[in-house]
Design a protein around this motif. Structure first.
Motif, PDB file in Angstrom:
ATOM      1  N   ARG A   7       5.883  39.394  13.197  1.00 19.15           N
ATOM      2  CA  ARG A   7       7.013  40.040  12.520  1.00 19.15           C
ATOM      3  C   ARG A   7       7.018  41.511  12.897  1.00 19.15           C
ATOM      4  O   ARG A   7       5.973  42.160  12.930  1.00 19.15           O
ATOM      5  CB  ARG A   7       6.908  39.890  11.004  1.00 19.15           C
ATOM      6  N   GLU A   8       8.188  42.016  13.186  1.00 20.09           N
ATOM      7  CA  GLU A   8       8.366  43.433  13.480  1.00 20.09           C
ATOM      8  C   GLU A   8       9.517  43.930  12.608  1.00 20.09           C
ATOM      9  O   GLU A   8      10.658  43.496  12.780  1.00 20.09           O
ATOM     10  CB  GLU A   8       8.663  43.652  14.962  1.00 20.09           C
ATOM     11  N   VAL A   9       9.202  44.828  11.661  1.00 23.81           N
ATOM     12  CA  VAL A   9      10.177  45.262  10.669  1.00 23.81           C
ATOM     13  C   VAL A   9      10.399  46.771  10.798  1.00 23.81           C
ATOM     14  O   VAL A   9       9.438  47.548  10.854  1.00 23.81           O
ATOM     15  CB  VAL A   9       9.702  44.920   9.237  1.00 23.81           C
ATOM     16  N   GLU A  10      11.656  47.158  10.814  1.00 22.38           N
ATOM     17  CA  GLU A  10      12.005  48.578  10.797  1.00 22.38           C
ATOM     18  C   GLU A  10      12.075  49.058   9.351  1.00 22.38           C
ATOM     19  O   GLU A  10      12.758  48.445   8.521  1.00 22.38           O
ATOM     20  CB  GLU A  10      13.349  48.807  11.485  1.00 22.38           C
ATOM     21  N   VAL A  11      11.359  50.122   9.056  1.00 17.15           N
ATOM     22  CA  VAL A  11      11.378  50.715   7.712  1.00 17.15           C
ATOM     23  C   VAL A  11      12.443  51.803   7.699  1.00 17.15           C
ATOM     24  O   VAL A  11      12.355  52.791   8.449  1.00 17.15           O
ATOM     25  CB  VAL A  11      10.004  51.300   7.343  1.00 17.15           C
TER      26      VAL A  11
END
Length: 393
Positions: free
Chosen positions: A72-76
């Motif tokens: 998973r790669e999530v932009e904050v």
């Protein structure tokens, strides 16, 4: 006269003697050549290496370039506008879900909360007033001192007041929620990247602050040509165990110690590349795999049962098609036309032409003719024998 004639006789005899000597030497050379010819006629048969034909199982394996991605790669991003107060986390460190990553100055949101609380208090007071008026209107109506229209108007005022209270309550909840967004929290466990903007920056709603990457497990993305994809899918339908037969090769050629499994196969072919995208999942507890890293995937495309497998170098070509050389019980060479199947690395599937138990020449077959006598030995002996023959020639 005798003295003068002696030199003349000597000059005539010398060429004759030389001719006789040359004839004698030629005779000796001819005799030696006859001996060498007889030896050549009785030369030892060449040595070859053979492999006995058997049937066995094998896999068709191919390798494909691939790239590692975090599971998973999530932009904050900022959920409210405001001024960035501070970065709380350490860049590059692991964070847990719910950890505070950034703080936005909370004062503006605190003021909005106070305003929403005041509005809610006003709405609550209006509801209380409308309820009292409704009670009086009901009593007056029962006594006949109030008309029905006036009673209904009082009822509507109470309904409006209650709706206003619900709206004020919702606005207060919204203000509190926005206040909570001043603490920017991690949406999941992962490794935090660098901050995108420094403290003191003015943020708009949706401004990117950093990125979180989940590195255990990881996803490995690769593509299969259309033909290989069809073969792989058919193999999985026939044998479910092939789903786990995914191996990863590192950049240095070493094999990753853990096996992976395919969890996604694209349902359509990419028109630009003519390939199908697949995704494999690998555990990465020791963080040996890094998102963005290039690797290779080794995949079992098809499983073959009960097949004749020979080294590829044993198969030759002729005007009539592929063939192999077989050594019969009399140690003589026989030519067999064969039908070829799939190539499995350095081995070739032979569909027809040879039977189990026969001996196929795999080394030393160059220059052999049908019916020629041969000696059967191991690979080292055959190579040594070939080297000695080259020396003699």
């Amino acid at each position: 006269m005798q003295t003068s004639s002696f030199p003349y006789r000597s000059s005539v005899a010398a060429p004759w003697l030389r001719a006789m000597s040359l004839l004698a030497v030629a005779g000796l050379v001819s005799a030696c050549g006859s001996d060498d010819g007889a030896a050549s006629a009785e030369k030892t048969p060449p040595m070859v290496t053979v492999q006995e034909v058997t049937r066995s199982s094998a896999n068709l394996i191919q390798e494909y370039p691939a790239r590692v991605r975090g599971a998973r790669e999530v932009e904050v991003r900022a959920r409210i506008s405001g001024v960035l107060q501070e970065r709380v986390y350490t860049e590059g460190a692991d964070v847990k879900e719910g950890d505070i990553l950034f703080r936005i100055f909370p004062e503006p949101m605190q003021i909005l909360v106070q305003q929403a609380e005041a509005a809610k208090n006003n709405a609550r007071a209006e509801v209380s007033q409308a309820e009292r008026e409704w009670e009086r209107a009901k009593q007056l109506f029962e006594r006949g001192a109030l008309s029905a229209s006036e009673r209904d108007r009082t009822q509507s005022q109470l309904d409006f007041a209650r709706a206003g209270l619900e709206e004020a309550d919702a606005r207060l909840d919204e203000a509190k929620l926005n206040l909570s967004y001043t603490n920017v929290r991690a949406p999941m466990d992962g490794s935090a990247s660098l901050e995108v903007v420094p403290e003191g920056s003015v943020l708009a709603v949706g401004a990117l602050l950093t990125t979180l990457v989940k590195q255990d497990p990881v996803h490995v993305i690769f593509a299969l040509p259309e033909r290989d994809a069809a073969m792989q899918r058919a193999a999985q339908i026939e044998d479910d165990t092939l789903n786990g037969a995914v191996t990863m090769l590192m950049a240095d050629g070493s094999e990753y110690p853990l096996k992976g499994s395919i969890d996604f196969t694209s349902s359509s072919i990419d028109n630009a590349t003519g390939s199908i995208t697949l995704r494999a999942v690998f555990d990465n507890a020791d963080r040996q795999l890094i998102p963005g890293q290039f690797v290779r995937i080794r995949l079992v495309l098809k499983h073959f049962e009960d097949q004749v497998l020979l080294p590829s170098e044993a198969v030759g070509a002729s005007g009539d098609g592929p063939q192999v050389l077989v050594v019969n019980d009399a140690s003589e060479v026989e030519v067999r036309k064969v039908t070829l199947g799939e190539v499995l690395g350095e081995r070739q599937i032979i569909q027809e032409g040879v039977e189990p138990g026969e001996r196929v020449i795999v080394n030393g077959q160059v220059g052999l003719q049908p019916g020629a006598k041969v000696r059967v030995g191991d690979a080292d002996s055959a190579q040594a024998d070939g080297a000695s023959d080259d020396t003699e020639e």
